[in-house]
Design a protein around this motif. Sequence first.
Motif, PDB file in Angstrom:
ATOM      1  N   LYS A   5      75.410  32.810 104.465  1.00  0.00           N
ATOM      2  CA  LYS A   5      75.271  33.846 103.437  1.00  0.00           C
ATOM      3  C   LYS A   5      74.415  33.338 102.285  1.00  0.00           C
ATOM      4  O   LYS A   5      73.665  34.101 101.666  1.00  0.00           O
ATOM      5  CB  LYS A   5      76.673  34.250 102.951  1.00  0.00           C
ATOM      6  N   HIS A   6      74.539  32.033 101.967  1.00  0.00           N
ATOM      7  CA  HIS A   6      73.703  31.454 100.919  1.00  0.00           C
ATOM      8  C   HIS A   6      72.233  31.593 101.290  1.00  0.00           C
ATOM      9  O   HIS A   6      71.394  31.987 100.467  1.00  0.00           O
ATOM     10  CB  HIS A   6      74.042  29.977 100.728  1.00  0.00           C
ATOM     11  N   LEU A  60      89.872  31.524 100.247  1.00  0.00           N
ATOM     12  CA  LEU A  60      88.440  31.770 100.133  1.00  0.00           C
ATOM     13  C   LEU A  60      88.101  33.254 100.243  1.00  0.00           C
ATOM     14  O   LEU A  60      87.153  33.729  99.620  1.00  0.00           O
ATOM     15  CB  LEU A  60      87.695  30.957 101.195  1.00  0.00           C
ATOM     16  N   GLU A  61      88.896  33.979 101.004  1.00  0.00           N
ATOM     17  CA  GLU A  61      88.692  35.427 101.106  1.00  0.00           C
ATOM     18  C   GLU A  61      88.923  36.111  99.760  1.00  0.00           C
ATOM     19  O   GLU A  61      88.221  37.061  99.395  1.00  0.00           O
ATOM     20  CB  GLU A  61      89.643  36.007 102.167  1.00  0.00           C
ATOM     21  N   HIS A  97      84.110  24.743  98.828  1.00  0.00           N
ATOM     22  CA  HIS A  97      84.009  24.097 100.149  1.00  0.00           C
ATOM     23  C   HIS A  97      84.416  22.635 100.058  1.00  0.00           C
ATOM     24  O   HIS A  97      85.094  22.109 100.949  1.00  0.00           O
ATOM     25  CB  HIS A  97      82.581  24.207 100.685  1.00  0.00           C
ATOM     26  N   GLU A 148      79.889  31.450 105.041  1.00  0.00           N
ATOM     27  CA  GLU A 148      79.517  31.400 103.630  1.00  0.00           C
ATOM     28  C   GLU A 148      78.217  30.637 103.416  1.00  0.00           C
ATOM     29  O   GLU A 148      77.416  31.001 102.541  1.00  0.00           O
ATOM     30  CB  GLU A 148      80.665  30.816 102.810  1.00  0.00           C
ATOM     31  N   GLU A 149      77.975  29.589 104.181  1.00  0.00           N
ATOM     32  CA  GLU A 149      76.728  28.846 104.029  1.00  0.00           C
ATOM     33  C   GLU A 149      75.532  29.670 104.521  1.00  0.00           C
ATOM     34  O   GLU A 149      74.461  29.666 103.899  1.00  0.00           O
ATOM     35  CB  GLU A 149      76.807  27.518 104.786  1.00  0.00           C
ATOM     36  N   ILE A 188      84.702  29.998 108.504  1.00  0.00           N
ATOM     37  CA  ILE A 188      84.547  30.352 107.089  1.00  0.00           C
ATOM     38  C   ILE A 188      83.334  29.644 106.505  1.00  0.00           C
ATOM     39  O   ILE A 188      82.477  30.251 105.856  1.00  0.00           O
ATOM     40  CB  ILE A 188      85.800  29.959 106.278  1.00  0.00           C
ATOM     41  N   TRP A 189      83.283  28.337 106.715  1.00  0.00           N
ATOM     42  CA  TRP A 189      82.202  27.543 106.125  1.00  0.00           C
ATOM     43  C   TRP A 189      80.839  28.027 106.620  1.00  0.00           C
ATOM     44  O   TRP A 189      79.913  28.215 105.821  1.00  0.00           O
ATOM     45  CB  TRP A 189      82.404  26.067 106.489  1.00  0.00           C
ATOM     46  N   ARG A 196      85.763  35.675  97.504  1.00  0.00           N
ATOM     47  CA  ARG A 196      84.436  35.865  98.111  1.00  0.00           C
ATOM     48  C   ARG A 196      83.664  36.958  97.390  1.00  0.00           C
ATOM     49  O   ARG A 196      84.194  38.023  97.103  1.00  0.00           O
ATOM     50  CB  ARG A 196      84.593  36.198  99.586  1.00  0.00           C
ATOM     51  N   ASP A 224      80.638  28.307  95.223  1.00  0.00           N
ATOM     52  CA  ASP A 224      81.030  28.240  96.639  1.00  0.00           C
ATOM     53  C   ASP A 224      81.068  26.793  97.119  1.00  0.00           C
ATOM     54  O   ASP A 224      81.998  26.384  97.823  1.00  0.00           O
ATOM     55  CB  ASP A 224      80.040  29.024  97.503  1.00  0.00           C
TER      56      ASP A 224
END
Length: 287
Positions: A79-80, A10-11, A158, A76-77, A72-73, A14, A154
Amino acid sequence: MLYPELFKQLESVRWDMDKDIPWDSFDPAMLSDEQAATIKMNAITEWAALPATEMFLRDNRGDSDFSAFMSIWFFEEQKHSLVLMEYLRRFRPDMVPTEEELHAIRFEFDPAPALETLMLHFCGEIRLNHWYRRASDWHTEPVIKAIYTKLSQDEARHGGAYLKYMKRAIGKFGVEAKSAFAKVGVLMASARRTAQALHPTNLHVNKSLFPRDTIQSRLPNPEWLEHWLDKQINFDAVWETKVVERILHNMSLLMERSFTTVQELNKFRKELSKDLTGAPVASPGAV
């Protein structure tokens, strides 16, 4: 452990909010008040990763691997939510959610079986991937179209990560895990038979707060989701079928058995329920 490899994967893909979003392409003539309002609602809904992460960490204390993946999850969430708010901050500052509106959706979820919750969120990622693809199609302004495309990609990744933890759970718990996944799979692939959109943010999760115990019920406009789906992004039967097909396809891969209809999956679920006696029992929070 799955976490180290998932982190690398995932990195490597990204996206950067400053470099990878075409902010300079903004066209004010292509953004309506109606569209901006839906962006605000989605920004708040994405903030629900905060209480969801608190739930996951609480209910998976026995699983440090999965709990580490939450880092991570969650990032990223959130960040959304942040990129949608940044869009509004730049182009429609009057629509930026307030801190009070964001905090209103942070409440405690009742404990639930970890395996079923895992499957629920796996299906939620599939559904959200398709919702955001339709949102990108519906919007006319170039920057928000690009943002929704990023978000949809994304969500698909996930879902793939959750699927790996589901495969691991089947290896650990066998029939019990299969039964939990099939049970929730039947529910989440049956949206055409329900009056509400089947997504984790639209399900009741705290009996003491009922009926205001869904994320959607605590938004500034609790009715927006159905309108967004039915009247705006037109998430019709064709797109709902795509979601069902993806759920059934992944269930077929997980169970090593072909499912082409929800009825076939439900039949398999009933078969599994007969086999549960004597099956290894999952410890709380271990997926």
